[in-house]
Scaffold this active site. Structure first.
Site, short mmCIF file in Angstrom:
data_model
loop_
_atom_site.label_atom_id
_atom_site.label_comp_id
_atom_site.label_asym_id
_atom_site.label_seq_id
_atom_site.Cartn_x
_atom_site.Cartn_y
_atom_site.Cartn_z
N ILE A 164 0.84 -1.20 0.00
CA ILE A 164 0.00 0.00 0.00
C ILE A 164 0.88 1.26 0.00
O ILE A 164 0.63 2.20 -0.76
CB ILE A 164 -0.98 -0.01 1.19
CG1 ILE A 164 -1.96 -1.19 1.03
CG2 ILE A 164 -1.76 1.31 1.26
CD1 ILE A 164 -2.84 -1.46 2.25
N ALA A 243 -4.02 3.28 7.76
CA ALA A 243 -3.61 1.92 8.15
C ALA A 243 -4.42 1.42 9.35
O ALA A 243 -5.43 0.73 9.20
CB ALA A 243 -2.12 1.90 8.43
N ARG A 244 -3.98 1.81 10.55
CA ARG A 244 -4.70 1.44 11.77
C ARG A 244 -4.54 2.58 12.78
O ARG A 244 -3.48 3.19 12.87
CB ARG A 244 -4.13 0.16 12.40
CG ARG A 244 -4.55 -1.13 11.72
CD ARG A 244 -6.04 -1.44 11.88
NE ARG A 244 -6.40 -2.71 11.26
CZ ARG A 244 -6.82 -2.84 10.00
NH1 ARG A 244 -6.96 -1.78 9.22
NH2 ARG A 244 -7.12 -4.03 9.52
N ASP A 268 -8.60 7.85 8.46
CA ASP A 268 -9.65 6.90 8.06
C ASP A 268 -9.82 5.81 9.11
O ASP A 268 -10.78 5.05 9.07
CB ASP A 268 -9.26 6.27 6.71
CG ASP A 268 -10.39 5.43 6.10
OD1 ASP A 268 -11.56 5.89 6.13
OD2 ASP A 268 -10.12 4.31 5.62
N GLU A 273 -12.21 2.39 17.17
CA GLU A 273 -13.30 2.69 16.25
C GLU A 273 -14.44 1.68 16.39
O GLU A 273 -14.16 0.54 16.74
CB GLU A 273 -12.78 2.73 14.79
CG GLU A 273 -12.18 1.43 14.29
CD GLU A 273 -11.58 1.57 12.89
OE1 GLU A 273 -10.76 2.49 12.66
OE2 GLU A 273 -11.94 0.74 12.04
N HIS A 291 -13.41 4.67 8.15
CA HIS A 291 -12.76 3.41 7.70
C HIS A 291 -13.29 2.93 6.35
O HIS A 291 -13.93 1.89 6.26
CB HIS A 291 -12.91 2.31 8.76
CG HIS A 291 -11.84 1.27 8.65
ND1 HIS A 291 -11.27 0.66 9.74
CD2 HIS A 291 -11.21 0.72 7.56
CE1 HIS A 291 -10.36 -0.22 9.33
NE2 HIS A 291 -10.31 -0.19 8.00
N GLY A 293 -11.18 2.65 3.58
CA GLY A 293 -10.04 2.31 2.72
C GLY A 293 -10.34 1.35 1.58
O GLY A 293 -10.01 1.62 0.43
N SER A 294 -10.97 0.24 1.89
CA SER A 294 -11.19 -0.77 0.84
C SER A 294 -12.62 -0.74 0.31
O SER A 294 -13.03 -1.64 -0.43
CB SER A 294 -10.87 -2.16 1.40
OG SER A 294 -11.77 -2.48 2.45
C1 GLV Z 1 -9.00 -3.05 6.41
O1 GLV Z 1 -8.89 -2.30 7.30
C2 GLV Z 1 -8.08 -4.10 6.10
O2 GLV Z 1 -7.12 -4.34 6.83
O3 GLV Z 1 -8.30 -4.76 5.08
#
Ligand code: GLV
Length: 325
Positions: A164, A243-244, A268, A273, A291, A293-294
């Site tokens: 990423i 990321a986290r 994000d 969370e 959140h 991201g994906s």
């Molecule tokens: C989402 O947060 C993932 O780790 O895929």
């Protein structure tokens, strides 16, 4: 009557709702227990529902800690996480019980890198404030209205130059940013693609007009952005996290925003969370997303299919290329 049982299909618990086509795919390959209401199962409910199952397809909202894993029935041989990150699962505890854990790398790289760019742009160009003015229908153009920061020519630090991180670097390069990075190890020149390596976070942060966090959450990276390390940044730096949430000490970050040491954040992901630190909610310099991201159709489909294929591969071969423990 129970044809799936007669066919000796593996039984899997899918803890959260997936996109419909993916649930159909899962139900073709497995005797799949679906979660029609998309209820967030408690630990005890998850354990109860996993009785008689061969595997569990989990999401990041399932806290598969040591205690939960130890209470799973012996029939569970695999946990397939519907995510690339696996901080929600105690890998060691799973290994101790001979349960393999798999993730969904690659398929979400581009979508997550796109969100990382949205965070960078949103934070730099004061999107939160802009959206508020526009929605309140209460603004006038002027030469100095909502002046933000430009990406072109600015230095971007990428913390964690994995799949990423490298995808973010590639996109950011197209915006004219100069890429610097820190990673556990230096990449090959080919993977670096012109990015400048820093062997410490201090060295990286000190040249980061922008920092994009793209490392996994581990013991080493928890609170890597804290009161001390925030001092390393140039005044007015922008920090984004796709990321986290574990990587940021939120109180230190909010303090740095208030002091204008940090110009803005784009976030994000959050500790705890969906209950994020309330300090971010109203902060004008925080561009925050839930959140996502994906969260594109293409990516969520590919992730679910891969999470299903990981189990299929494991049950057919005894191995899985996306095993993480
Ligand atoms: C989402 O947060 C993932 O780790 O895929």
């Amino acid at each position: 009557k129970n044809i799936k049982k007669e066919l000796n299909m593996k039984k899997i618990l899918i803890t959260r709702r997936l996109l419909r086509a993916c649930e159909e795919k899962a139900s073709k390959i497995f005797d799949a227990k679906l979660n029609g209401n998309d209820e967030l199962y408690s630990q005890s409910k998850l354990i109860e529902l996993s009785q008689g199952c061969d595997a569990i397809l989990t999401s990041i909202t399932d806290k598969m800690d040591k205690d939960t894993i130890n209470k799973l029935p012996d029939s569970i041989k695999a946990i397939s996480n519907f995510a690339v990150g696996f901080g929600n699962i105690d890998l060691e505890a799973a290994k101790d019980r001979n349960i393999i854990v798999t993730n969904t790398p690659d398929v979400l790289t581009d979508a997550t890198a796109e969100i990382a760019m949205l965070l960078i742009l949103g934070a730099a160009r004061r999107a939160s404030e802009g959206i508020e003015y526009a929605k309140n229908n209460n603004w006038k153009w002027s030469a100095d209205f909502l002046i933000g920061k430009q990406l072109t020519g600015a230095r971007l630090g990428v913390l964690g130059m994995g799949r990423i991180g490298r995808a973010v670097a590639k996109l950011a390069k197209a915006f004219g940013m100069i890429i610097n990075y820190h990673n556990r190890s230096k990449l090959s020149p080919e993977l670096e693609d012109g990015a400048i390596y820093h062997d410490s976070i201090k060295s990286l942060f000190s040249v980061s007009d922008f920092l994009s966090i793209n490392c996994p959450a581990t013991k080493e990276t928890v609170n890597i952005i804290n009161k001390e390390t925030l001092k390393y940044f140039p005044t007015g730096a922008i920090i984004t996290n796709s990321a986290r949430g574990d990587m940021i000490d939120d109180e230190a970050m909010l303090d740095a925003l208030d002091r204008r040491k940090i110009y803005a954040v784009g976030l994000d992901v959050y500790k705890g969370e969906p209950n994020l630190n309330p300090g971010y909610l109203k902060h004008k310099s925080a561009f925050i997303l839930p959140h996502l991201g994906s969260a594109t159709k293409e990516t969520r489909t590919a992730m679910a299919n891969l999470a299903i294929d990981n189990l299929d591969e494991f049950f057919n071969t005894g191995q899985c290329r996306n095993k993480v423990n």
